[in-house]
Scaffold this motif. Sequence first.
Motif, PDB file in Angstrom:
ATOM      1  N   UNK A 513      -7.400  -6.418   1.890  1.00 22.15           N
ATOM      2  CA  UNK A 513      -8.811  -6.358   1.496  1.00 22.15           C
ATOM      3  C   UNK A 513      -9.724  -6.755   2.656  1.00 22.15           C
ATOM      4  N   UNK A 514      -9.331  -7.782   3.378  1.00 20.82           N
ATOM      5  CA  UNK A 514     -10.190  -8.269   4.457  1.00 20.82           C
ATOM      6  C   UNK A 514     -10.347  -7.220   5.554  1.00 20.82           C
ATOM      7  N   UNK A 515      -9.284  -6.494   5.864  1.00 25.24           N
ATOM      8  CA  UNK A 515      -9.373  -5.427   6.864  1.00 25.24           C
ATOM      9  C   UNK A 515     -10.338  -4.334   6.419  1.00 25.24           C
ATOM     10  N   UNK A 516     -10.420  -4.144   5.099  1.00 23.52           N
ATOM     11  CA  UNK A 516     -11.291  -3.080   4.577  1.00 23.52           C
ATOM     12  C   UNK A 516     -12.768  -3.377   4.783  1.00 23.52           C
ATOM     13  N   UNK A 517     -13.108  -4.581   5.179  1.00 26.39           N
ATOM     14  CA  UNK A 517     -14.505  -4.880   5.492  1.00 26.39           C
ATOM     15  C   UNK A 517     -14.970  -4.059   6.700  1.00 26.39           C
ATOM     16  N   UNK A 573     -11.444   1.486  -0.510  1.00 24.94           N
ATOM     17  CA  UNK A 573     -10.856   1.707   0.813  1.00 24.94           C
ATOM     18  C   UNK A 573      -9.416   1.225   0.892  1.00 24.94           C
ATOM     19  N   UNK A 574      -8.969   0.543  -0.158  1.00 25.52           N
ATOM     20  CA  UNK A 574      -7.680  -0.148  -0.147  1.00 25.52           C
ATOM     21  C   UNK A 574      -6.681   0.553  -1.068  1.00 25.52           C
ATOM     22  N   UNK A 575      -5.437   0.646  -0.628  1.00 26.98           N
ATOM     23  CA  UNK A 575      -4.343   1.108  -1.498  1.00 26.98           C
ATOM     24  C   UNK A 575      -3.100   0.296  -1.179  1.00 26.98           C
ATOM     25  N   UNK A 576      -2.236   0.163  -2.162  1.00 32.00           N
ATOM     26  CA  UNK A 576      -1.021  -0.638  -2.009  1.00 32.00           C
ATOM     27  C   UNK A 576       0.201   0.213  -2.311  1.00 32.00           C
ATOM     28  N   UNK A 577       1.258   0.004  -1.513  1.00 33.85           N
ATOM     29  CA  UNK A 577       2.480   0.792  -1.643  1.00 33.85           C
ATOM     30  C   UNK A 577       3.699  -0.091  -1.444  1.00 33.85           C
TER      31      UNK A 577
END
Length: 701
Positions: A513-517, A573-577
């Motif tokens: 999440x923080x990178x998505x900033x 902007x975030x997705x998890x895999x």
Amino acid sequence: MSRLSLYPVTLDGTDEHKKRQEIREYFRNTFSLFEKVFEVLINDEVFYNKSEITRHPMIFYFGHTATFFINKLINMKIIKQRINPEFESIFAVGVDEMAWDDTQSANYMWPKVGEVREYRNRVREIVDELISTLPMPLPITDNSPMWIILMGIEHERIHVETSLVLHRQMPIEFVKDVKEFNLCSHSAQAPQNSMIELRGKSVLLGKEKSHNLYGWDNEYGKYEESVEDFKASKFLVSNGEFMEFVQEGGYTNDEFWDEEGKKFLEISGAKYPTFWIKDEDTYMYRTLSKIIEMPYNWPVDVNALEAEAFCRYKSKKDGVKYSLPSEAEYRVIYDYAKLEDIPDFHESRANLNFYHYSSSCPVDEFSFNGIYDVVGNVWQWSRTPIFGFEGFVVHEAYDDFSTPTFDNKHALILGSSWASSGNLIMKYSRYAFRRHFYQNAGFRYVISNSKIKTQSDVYESDELVSQYCEFQYGDDSFGVKNFALESVKIATKFVKNRTKALDLGCATGRATFELARTFDEVEGVDFSARFIGVGVKLKNDDYIAYRVKTEGDLSVDKKISIEELGYENIRDRVSFWQGDACNLKPNFNSYNLILAKNIIDRLYNPKLFLGNVHERLESGGILVLTSPYTWQESSTKREFWLGGYKDENGTEVKTMDTLKSILGKNFELLHVEDLEFVIKETARKFQHSIAEVSVWRKIDL
């Protein structure tokens, strides 16, 4: 008739040779039965079709069960070499419509069916050999290497049944008869259903670790409930009984459907059960490979939402409160039927395990002390969302078998079906599916005063996952700043193009999440679905909740919202895999930054990751590694350590020197620094560690 399927082997015994023979026969029977299921598809081209839009094409499932064996054997360090890394990546995960299941066909180059058949043959040979050679003290326990073989067998048994459901959902022109799958040949009008009174009692669910049959993690532990007197329908709900609901407009009357049910109707456009086919004013019935006249006295095949809607309809019609049975009430029914751990072990008197039919049969054919189809025919939806019993512990080889389903969204199915075998037919088995899923499942109804206790906030109680929630989202300790946030600060100093980033070993997702900033797109990947489920929940449900251990059995509950964290406007902007860093799928590429936090000393073969990570970065892309270099045999066999040992000449080997040797071919080392982190175990116990952070820039060769 010749048996398609065998009953499961027991874990105890005194004759090791005989036990190996039993397991080998059970394995071969399972492997062959699974392949027999795929003979239903009319040709190899059909393998590339989807029978259901949220699922993979059938080629995925054909390869999945074989790669499961190899992936688990690799992860548990029972074997060292992969057979086909590409197959063992693309066929690894994606079967339950979880948020991290990637079912986008564009992300895959599916292999030829013949190649997958050859792969399966190779897996068969390897597992067959392991059954002969693995250490096997008796009784077999869940820490035995042979348990992993049994895990693979039982996993494939599950997919025998679920694949049959998917094949049944295929257009009829894509399937054919297979002689071994014999259809029940008789039907009639539906019998009149009635209610049977059952005495309440105290019910104890869960089994002991010493039980002599294989079990999944959610079956162990203990749960007690006092069940009041209730009534249960004598028969499963038949096609004939359900027909009244359809003809009286049940699918178009909103009062019978909850919000999830209305959404299902909107998306599916359903007007009647999925395996009914309307031909003008007549309904026909779809079996595995045939369309036949409606068998009114066979059980109706529905999902949980349809079953619940019927119960509301019948409640209004009869003026009595009907519902689906709870898990505890079903145990009362099971005990009333006088069934053992494996129903009718020596002579099957139920429509299960392919013993009588490869389809449903009349609901009044198999009686158990006056109540019919307590087991077999079709699974029975319950009103109980699956949860872990007291003492629940995940098995390290398959830590995401159960925990992702402890979300109040997966309802337990009870009793087994005609296609159930192995663990699926055992007394203590617990399987759950999303309420809109189709299985070989129907239902019976009960009149009951008991309620299902659910909580609006699902608290993460897994101790390790909760520790990481606190580590990434909780308070700072001893003046040491949040490790995820500080890692991102360091990494982003060196990145110019911020189009796409990968947070590898993302755990519960804070750095993602923080990178998505500052990045347009960020993918968080972790080996464990238990961890990424936290990030998914924060993104989709707007909060995470977890329990922090304080001392002994005491804990405190914490809840954090996406608004508190300031991520509400960047969640898209975030997705998890779910993924294996040593064997990532090919679609994980074109990154400007890869942040790999504290994983290289936890990988089973870190050189596999380091050797090709440059291929996933754009020109000039940045790789950031953090690690405390705590090499240990439990995570990485000593021969694969990057450092922390002396070589044959007595020279100390340091991890950074090995990193320079491997990465130096494709990267320039830009920066090294130490970064502290603190993990809170209890209110008075903490892990204080120091990771080395190294920043590498991909160079153009």
